[in-house]
Write an enzyme that holds these catalytic residues in place. Structure first.
Site, PDB file in Angstrom:
ATOM      1  N   CYS A  57       0.832  -1.211   0.000  1.00  0.00           N
ATOM      2  CA  CYS A  57       0.000   0.000   0.000  1.00  0.00           C
ATOM      3  C   CYS A  57       0.866   1.261   0.000  1.00  0.00           C
ATOM      4  O   CYS A  57       1.503   1.554  -1.002  1.00  0.00           O
ATOM      5  CB  CYS A  57      -0.974  -0.021   1.181  1.00  0.00           C
ATOM      6  SG  CYS A  57      -2.355   1.119   0.989  1.00  0.00           S
ATOM      7  N   HIS A 108      -3.878  -4.995   0.256  1.00  0.00           N
ATOM      8  CA  HIS A 108      -3.593  -5.557   1.576  1.00  0.00           C
ATOM      9  C   HIS A 108      -3.753  -7.071   1.548  1.00  0.00           C
ATOM     10  O   HIS A 108      -4.869  -7.588   1.617  1.00  0.00           O
ATOM     11  CB  HIS A 108      -4.545  -4.967   2.620  1.00  0.00           C
ATOM     12  CG  HIS A 108      -4.355  -3.512   2.870  1.00  0.00           C
ATOM     13  ND1 HIS A 108      -4.999  -2.824   3.878  1.00  0.00           N
ATOM     14  CD2 HIS A 108      -3.585  -2.585   2.234  1.00  0.00           C
ATOM     15  CE1 HIS A 108      -4.634  -1.560   3.864  1.00  0.00           C
ATOM     16  NE2 HIS A 108      -3.784  -1.386   2.865  1.00  0.00           N
ATOM     17  N   GLU A 154      -3.166  -9.381   3.753  1.00  0.00           N
ATOM     18  CA  GLU A 154      -3.438 -10.138   4.974  1.00  0.00           C
ATOM     19  C   GLU A 154      -4.931 -10.386   5.205  1.00  0.00           C
ATOM     20  O   GLU A 154      -5.330 -11.118   6.105  1.00  0.00           O
ATOM     21  CB  GLU A 154      -2.817  -9.434   6.173  1.00  0.00           C
ATOM     22  CG  GLU A 154      -3.694  -8.466   6.926  1.00  0.00           C
ATOM     23  CD  GLU A 154      -4.239  -7.306   6.110  1.00  0.00           C
ATOM     24  OE1 GLU A 154      -5.212  -6.687   6.541  1.00  0.00           O
ATOM     25  OE2 GLU A 154      -3.701  -7.016   5.022  1.00  0.00           O
TER      26      GLU A 154
END
Length: 471
Positions: free
Chosen positions: A304, A424, A426
């Protein structure tokens, strides 16, 4: 009560008075009915955009008044992760899913010690959650954390307005309900552009990190043994990203956003991670200057804002997106493997890929010129990962493309050990398709030249146990 008219066609004063009394009586009954529900007594609130668009609703969090950039998130779940994501610093977040708060709050799922967003906008707020992991309702959490929130507005209309007219500053108030007064305040509010918000959410001192939430053990296996010493720059990092690194065997040392590269290299890390974070990437000068010093000396992975730091370190240019990418349903093609990932994202700025350099035709399917409109879906349609010649770091490959709007979602420095993605991986909140990127970072630190070519369908299931004895 039916209205009666005089011979001249006007409603009589007596009729108006009687109708007003009947309306007041009905309002009293309505208030009593609402007070007997989970909504209880309601206090008015107003959301006013800088272009004058106004939405009236009801307060559903802490009382107060805030300004910030209005944006929207399309995730169907994960509202707590959104609210506590430091990348939302300076923003008023609108959730597009109609009811928010129905599974309550589990503090193990928070992404930071303190929420950084300015305010929250929802259509309907649930005050009576039902979930075995919940410890409090969302309105209770918002009040505890002093977050101003509004419900009862047409979020569909608000989101369409943002999509049509772009991101803009807004004011949310439960105290001042005068539109003219609010308009003056929003006009004087600072813009997100040009502000370094990363420094406002970064930790102040170097720390080690090895936390893994115990309440997630029913579904996720224990972390791999520690193998890699990784130094992570905290530019507003989500805790779950750090957890993702721990799970693949990283021994983490987390440093403030402006830590000198020399200090990091003195720690002799196996790799350096550049985190997500809020605001305008061009304003985070200290971080991308350190990234420039680190690239070529140690493997580097950015997510990011970290992706934007690597891009700026490479001499790239940033653009402010019309309304950004925020949510857990963004389709991205990995041009290296040809596979498509559904990703979680939160950003309002993006890399202008052609600004990194001229195309290398022999490594770009014979194409010598960038597309005139800048739409990178040109490459996804042809299944080509194009390469440019960069003045600072040599060859840079475009690795990931957003299939909704053709913007850049990832790059790989072919002559340096560095890569980055705009989203992202995760998955907090969001899908697990991009989990493989943590594995890719480990493969990069292992010296695997083909570290990005991973079967995401297999990797995304790694580490899940779902109630097995191993959990």
């Amino acid at each position: 009560m039916e209205a009666t008219q005089t011979a001249t066609g006007h409603v009589s004063a007596a009729t108006v008075l009687a109708a007003g009394q009947e309306g007041a009586k009905a309002m009293t009954i309505a208030e009593k009915l609402i007070a007997a529900t989970s909504k209880k007594a309601r206090k008015a609130a107003i959301l006013l955009l800088e272009d004058g668009t106004r939405f009236d609703g009801w307060a559903c969090g802490a009382p107060g008044e805030v300004t910030g950039e209005i944006c929207f998130n399309t995730s169907l779940e994960g509202y707590l992760e959104v609210i506590t994501d430091p990348s939302y610093a300076g923003q008023i977040v609108t959730m597009t899913y109609p009811q928010i708060g129905n599974y309550g709050v589990n503090l193990d799922d928070t992404q930071s010690a303190k929420p950084a967003l300015r305010g929250l906008v929802v259509h309907d707020m649930c005050r009576t959650p039902s979930n075995w992991r919940s410890s409090m309702s969302l309105p209770e959490f918002l009040e505890r954390e002093n977050i101003v929130a509004i419900e009862g507005i047409d979020t569909r209309a608000l989101v369409r307005h943002i999509r049509d007219f772009g991101a803009q500053t807004a004011i949310l108030s439960t105290e001042d309900l005068d539109a003219a007064s609010l308009a003056e305040k929003v006009a004087a509010a600072p813009s997100l552009v040009g502000r370094n918000l990363a420094k406002t959410v970064s930790r102040a001192a170097t720390e080690s990190f090895d936390k893994v939430p115990e309440s997630q053990a029913f579904a996720v296996a224990a972390p791999a043994p520690k193998k890699y010493h990784v130094v992570a720059y905290d530019c507003g990092v989500k805790e779950s990203i750090l957890v993702g690194l721990v799970r693949v065997g990283c021994d983490l040392t987390v440093v403030p956003w402006d830590t000198p590269a020399a200090d990091v290299l003195a720690m002799e890390p196996d790799g350096v991670f550049l985190s997500n974070g809020p605001g305008d990437p061009d304003a985070v000068t200290e971080t991308y200057e350190q990234a420039r010093e680190l690239i070529g000396k140690v493997p580097v992975f950015g997510i990011c804002l970290g992706h934007q730091m690597i891009s700026l370190a490479s001499g790239g240019e940033m653009e402010k997106l019309k309304f950004g990418h925020r949510g857990g349903n963004q389709p991205v093609m990995n041009l290296v493997s040809g596979q498509v990932e559904i990703t979680a994202q939160n950003h309002g700025f993006g890399l202008v890929f052609p600004s990194l350099g001229k195309l290398v035709p022999e490594l770009s399917g014979g194409v010598a010129e960038h597309t005139a409109d800048g739409d990178l879906r040109f490459w996804s349609q042809r299944r080509i990962a194009p390469v440019v010649e960069n003045e600072r770091f040599g060859r840079i490959r475009l690795t990931h493309v957003n299939l909704n709007d053709g913007t850049c979602e990832g790059i790989q420095l072919l002559d340096q050990n560095a890569f980055s993605v705009q989203y992202h991986p995760e998955a907090n909140p969001g899908p697990t398709d991009a989990h493989y990127l943590f594995t890719a970072f480990c493969r990069l630190m292992d010296g695997d030249a083909d570290y990005l070519n991973i079967n995401i369908s297999q990797d995304r299931l790694a580490g899940w146990v779902f109630g097995s004895k191993e959990a």
